[in-house]
Design a protein around this motif. Sequence first.
Motif, PDB file in Angstrom:
ATOM      1  N   UNK A  15     -15.328  -1.898  23.214  1.00  0.00           N
ATOM      2  CA  UNK A  15     -14.661  -1.380  22.022  1.00  0.00           C
ATOM      3  C   UNK A  15     -13.616  -0.373  22.483  1.00  0.00           C
ATOM      4  N   UNK A  16     -12.379  -0.566  22.033  1.00  0.00           N
ATOM      5  CA  UNK A  16     -11.287   0.338  22.380  1.00  0.00           C
ATOM      6  C   UNK A  16     -10.785   1.018  21.117  1.00  0.00           C
ATOM      7  N   UNK A  17     -10.809   2.349  21.121  1.00  0.00           N
ATOM      8  CA  UNK A  17     -10.249   3.143  20.016  1.00  0.00           C
ATOM      9  C   UNK A  17      -9.104   3.960  20.603  1.00  0.00           C
ATOM     10  N   UNK A  18      -7.867   3.480  20.454  1.00  0.00           N
ATOM     11  CA  UNK A  18      -6.737   4.185  21.062  1.00  0.00           C
ATOM     12  C   UNK A  18      -6.503   5.558  20.428  1.00  0.00           C
ATOM     13  N   UNK A  19      -6.151   6.492  21.275  1.00  0.00           N
ATOM     14  CA  UNK A  19      -5.735   7.841  20.881  1.00  0.00           C
ATOM     15  C   UNK A  19      -6.930   8.766  20.657  1.00  0.00           C
ATOM     16  N   UNK A  20      -6.839   9.967  21.228  1.00  0.00           N
ATOM     17  CA  UNK A  20      -7.913  10.948  21.121  1.00  0.00           C
ATOM     18  C   UNK A  20      -8.188  11.357  19.678  1.00  0.00           C
ATOM     19  N   UNK A  21      -7.133  11.366  18.846  1.00  0.00           N
ATOM     20  CA  UNK A  21      -7.336  11.752  17.451  1.00  0.00           C
ATOM     21  C   UNK A  21      -8.301  10.800  16.765  1.00  0.00           C
ATOM     22  N   UNK A  27       0.834  -1.199   0.000  1.00  0.00           N
ATOM     23  CA  UNK A  27       0.000   0.000   0.000  1.00  0.00           C
ATOM     24  C   UNK A  27       0.866   1.245   0.000  1.00  0.00           C
ATOM     25  N   UNK A  28       0.462   2.238  -0.755  1.00  0.00           N
ATOM     26  CA  UNK A  28       1.143   3.526  -0.790  1.00  0.00           C
ATOM     27  C   UNK A  28       0.645   4.367   0.380  1.00  0.00           C
ATOM     28  N   UNK A  29       1.493   4.591   1.357  1.00  0.00           N
ATOM     29  CA  UNK A  29       1.094   5.354   2.544  1.00  0.00           C
ATOM     30  C   UNK A  29       1.617   6.786   2.518  1.00  0.00           C
ATOM     31  N   UNK A  30       2.137   7.217   1.374  1.00  0.00           N
ATOM     32  CA  UNK A  30       2.752   8.548   1.300  1.00  0.00           C
ATOM     33  C   UNK A  30       1.742   9.665   1.531  1.00  0.00           C
ATOM     34  N   UNK A  31       0.458   9.393   1.284  1.00  0.00           N
ATOM     35  CA  UNK A  31      -0.560  10.426   1.456  1.00  0.00           C
ATOM     36  C   UNK A  31      -1.127  10.507   2.856  1.00  0.00           C
ATOM     37  N   UNK A  32      -0.648   9.655   3.759  1.00  0.00           N
ATOM     38  CA  UNK A  32      -1.177   9.652   5.118  1.00  0.00           C
ATOM     39  C   UNK A  32      -0.399  10.658   5.960  1.00  0.00           C
ATOM     40  N   UNK A  33      -1.064  11.662   6.536  1.00  0.00           N
ATOM     41  CA  UNK A  33      -0.360  12.667   7.345  1.00  0.00           C
ATOM     42  C   UNK A  33       0.397  12.028   8.508  1.00  0.00           C
ATOM     43  N   UNK A  34       1.549  12.571   8.817  1.00  0.00           N
ATOM     44  CA  UNK A  34       2.383  12.021   9.872  1.00  0.00           C
ATOM     45  C   UNK A  34       1.695  11.952  11.222  1.00  0.00           C
ATOM     46  N   UNK A  35       0.812  12.934  11.515  1.00  0.00           N
ATOM     47  CA  UNK A  35       0.196  12.970  12.842  1.00  0.00           C
ATOM     48  C   UNK A  35      -0.815  11.848  13.052  1.00  0.00           C
ATOM     49  N   UNK A  36      -1.183  11.134  11.971  1.00  0.00           N
ATOM     50  CA  UNK A  36      -2.146  10.046  12.111  1.00  0.00           C
ATOM     51  C   UNK A  36      -1.495   8.708  12.474  1.00  0.00           C
ATOM     52  N   UNK A  37      -0.159   8.649  12.445  1.00  0.00           N
ATOM     53  CA  UNK A  37       0.506   7.379  12.733  1.00  0.00           C
ATOM     54  C   UNK A  37       0.631   7.160  14.236  1.00  0.00           C
TER      55      UNK A  37
END
Length: 253
Positions: A222-228, A192-202
């Motif tokens: 259900x656990x969704x880690x991270x406030x973002x 997968x090409x991940x170049x378009x994914x903003x750094x802050x989403x990792x």
Amino acid sequence: MPTALPTALITGATSGIGAAFARRLAAESFSLVLVARDEHRLEQNAAQLRLRYGVDVEVLPADLSTEEGLSGVESRLRDGVQLLVNNAGFGHPGAFLEVPVEDEVRMLKVHCEAVLRLTLAALPGMRRRGAGAVVNVASVAAFFTRGTYSASKAWVVNFSESAAAEVGDPRIKVMALCPGFVRTEFHDRAKMDTSGIPGFLWLDADKVVKEAMRDLALGKRVSVPDLRYKAIVAVGRLIPQNLAARVSARIGR
């Protein structure tokens, strides 16, 4: 007599979130059963965990897309574990209409059938002992529409919530873990090409697991880690599905 250490079985245990679970649980003095297809890599990881944490580590090579692999892991779970982490999974490099149907079926077997069968193999022993937990690794993709991957992960979330309700015992926990983009080998393997994914989403795999274990202790289904990502999921539930699908397609699979 000394009390036996709890045992955790982790599928997809050689890298990424699975390996992070192995490190975390070894640090908490769990004995481990590591499941993956690559026996050599399993043995390497097991040796490192034994050396670093001084815990017992069993390796169980298995391909969960095959009947032989699934049956072998089911059998091990019936022997009894205190924690099951259904983490094995993969992505496709192409869009839905470009992927051969046999590859789509293989994904459903690993993401859905394996999660179903392994959970059902583990729960009876947990109910007899009056304690235990199952973590089914899904994805934030479960809350959006993006091909078979997101559909299969939506099933994992629904199944986990349903299983937790059916068990109906607060001492036995079933939780779906829904991380966003995590820096693992997953995307490379899927080409997968991940170049378009903003750094802050990792996200970091160890931090994802730390938050998952906290949510499990709190009894969340259900656990969704991270406030973002909590915010992304909340917004995704509010906006029209066709708009959410377009946004998902632009960001990535």
